[in-house]
Enzyme design. Structure first.
Site, PDB file in Angstrom:
ATOM      1  N   SER A 133      43.824  28.160  39.486  1.00 40.63           N
ATOM      2  CA  SER A 133      45.031  28.722  40.094  1.00 40.63           C
ATOM      3  C   SER A 133      45.473  27.795  41.206  1.00 40.63           C
ATOM      4  O   SER A 133      44.678  26.994  41.715  1.00 40.63           O
ATOM      5  CB  SER A 133      44.725  30.118  40.656  1.00 40.63           C
ATOM      6  OG  SER A 133      45.731  30.548  41.555  1.00 40.63           O
ATOM      7  N   TYR A 146      39.724  36.256  45.995  1.00 45.71           N
ATOM      8  CA  TYR A 146      40.155  35.628  44.744  1.00 45.71           C
ATOM      9  C   TYR A 146      40.200  34.110  44.893  1.00 45.71           C
ATOM     10  O   TYR A 146      39.691  33.368  44.040  1.00 45.71           O
ATOM     11  CB  TYR A 146      41.529  36.160  44.348  1.00 45.71           C
ATOM     12  CG  TYR A 146      42.140  35.447  43.160  1.00 45.71           C
ATOM     13  CD1 TYR A 146      41.556  35.537  41.901  1.00 45.71           C
ATOM     14  CD2 TYR A 146      43.303  34.691  43.295  1.00 45.71           C
ATOM     15  CE1 TYR A 146      42.099  34.885  40.804  1.00 45.71           C
ATOM     16  CE2 TYR A 146      43.857  34.035  42.203  1.00 45.71           C
ATOM     17  CZ  TYR A 146      43.256  34.137  40.962  1.00 45.71           C
ATOM     18  OH  TYR A 146      43.800  33.489  39.884  1.00 45.71           O
TER      19      TYR A 146
END
Length: 274
Positions: A133, A146
Site C-alpha cells: 500500500s 495497518y
C-alpha cells in the site's frame, strides 16, 4: 509455455480483478479465498481452479501449495494479496486486534513465501508479488496499525529480494493508493468496533466528515488498474522492486522524503482546522 499463479484474497476487489487479468493472459490461475463460495464463478472460467485458504492457517497454506504442485508441477508466481485494514488511533486498537492485523497482513504472506520458495528455487525461476500500500512507505494519523503491517511487509520483501536473487527468484511490491473495492467497508467496520478511550474524538470527527463527503473516493483507482501492474510484475523478465499505482501512491513516494517536523506540523494544522 503454460504459466501458473497462486493468488490469495480473490473474493473481491484487487484479488478478483487480478485473477481475471491473469486468465485473460492465459495463465493457469489458482484463485483462493477463505470461503470457496466467494470464488465459485471464477472457477467457471477455463484455466481457473479455486481453493479455500485461510492465510492464518499453516495447514491450509501447505495443503493448497502441495495440491498446486501435484497438479501442475510448478508455481511461476505467488501473489500475496489477502489483507485488510485496521483503522483507528493506536491507543484505541487492542493488542489482540494488532496481532490479528499482523497475522493476516504479514505472517500470512510469510507462510505462503516459505511454502512456495523450495519449488521456485529448484526450478531457479519464479516471482513473488506482495501487495502492499502507499501506507507501506508513509503513514497518516489513524492508520498506525495497518501502516505498520505494510511497513513490515515492505521490509520483509526488500530483504527477501536480495536473498533469493541468486536462485532466479524475483520479488516485487505493488503499492496502490485508495482502491474502489470492499476494502474500505471492512476498514470502516474495524473502526466502528474499537473501544474508544474518549481522547481522540477530533480524529473520529475528521474521519466521519471525510467519509460523509465521499472522501474515500478521492484519488481512488479501479482494482483492475492494480491488477494490471501485478500482471506486469509477474510477466517481466526483470521486475521493478516497487510498482506504485495511482496518483496518491505516486504522491506518497514523494511524501516519504518530507521532513518529520514538517509532516507533524501539517497534521497538527489539519486537526486544528477540523
Amino acid at each position: 509455455m503454460e504459466r501458473t499463479v497462486l493468488i490469495t484474497g480473490c473474493s473481491s476487489g484487487i484479488g478478483r480483478a487480478t485473477a481475471e487479468a491473469f486468465l485473460d493472459e492465459e495463465w493457469t490461475v489458482y484463485a483462493t479465498a477463505r470461503n470457496p463460495a466467494d470464488v465459485q464463478t471464477l472457477g467457471e472460467r477455463e484455466g481457473c481452479r479455486i481453493a479455500s485458504i485461510d492465510v492464518t492457517d499453516p495447514d491450509d497454506v501447505e495443503r493448497v501449495v502441495d495440491e498446486m504442485l501435484d497438479e501442475t508441477g510448478r508455481i511461476d508466481c505467488l501473489v500475496n494479496n489477502a489483507g485488510y485494514g485496521q483503522i483507528g488511533p493506536v491507543e484505541d486498537v487492542s493488542t489482540d486486534a494488532v496481532e490479528a492485523q499482523f497475522d493476516v497482513n504479514v505472517f500470512g504472506p510469510h507462510r505462503l513465501v516459505r511454502a512456495v520458495l523450495p519449488a521456485m528455487r529448484r526450478r531457479e525461476d519464479g516471482t513473488i508479488v506482495n501487495v502492499s500500500s502507499v501506507l507501506g512507505r508513509t503513514v497518516v494519523p489513524g492508520t498506525g496499525v495497518y501502516a505498520a503491517s505494510k511497513h513490515a511487509l515492505e521490509a520483509m520483501s526488500d530483504a527477501l529480494r536480495s536473498e533469493v536473487r541468486e536462485f532466479g527468484v524475483d520479488v516485487a511490491l505493488v503499492e496502490p493508493g485508495p482502491v474502489d473495492s470492499m476494502f474500505e467497508d471492512r476498514a470502516r467496520a474495524e473502526l466502528e468496533g474499537l473501544d474508544r478511550s474518549g481522547a481522540y474524538e477530533s480524529f473520529y470527527g475528521l474521519y466521519e466528515d471525510y467519509d460523509a463527503v465521499g472522501g474515500g473516493g478521492v484519488g481512488s483507482i479501479p482494482p483492475e488498474r492494480v491488477a494490471e501492474e501485478i500482471v506486469n510484475a509477474a510477466s517481466a523478465t526483470k521486475p521493478a522492486a516497487r510498482y506504485p499505482v495511482g496518483p496518491l501512491a505516486k504522491a506518497g513516494e514523494v511524501g516519504r522524503y518530507v521532513p518529520t517536523w514538517l509532516a507533524d506540523g501539517v497534521w497538527s494544522l489539519v486537526r486544528k482546522l477540523g
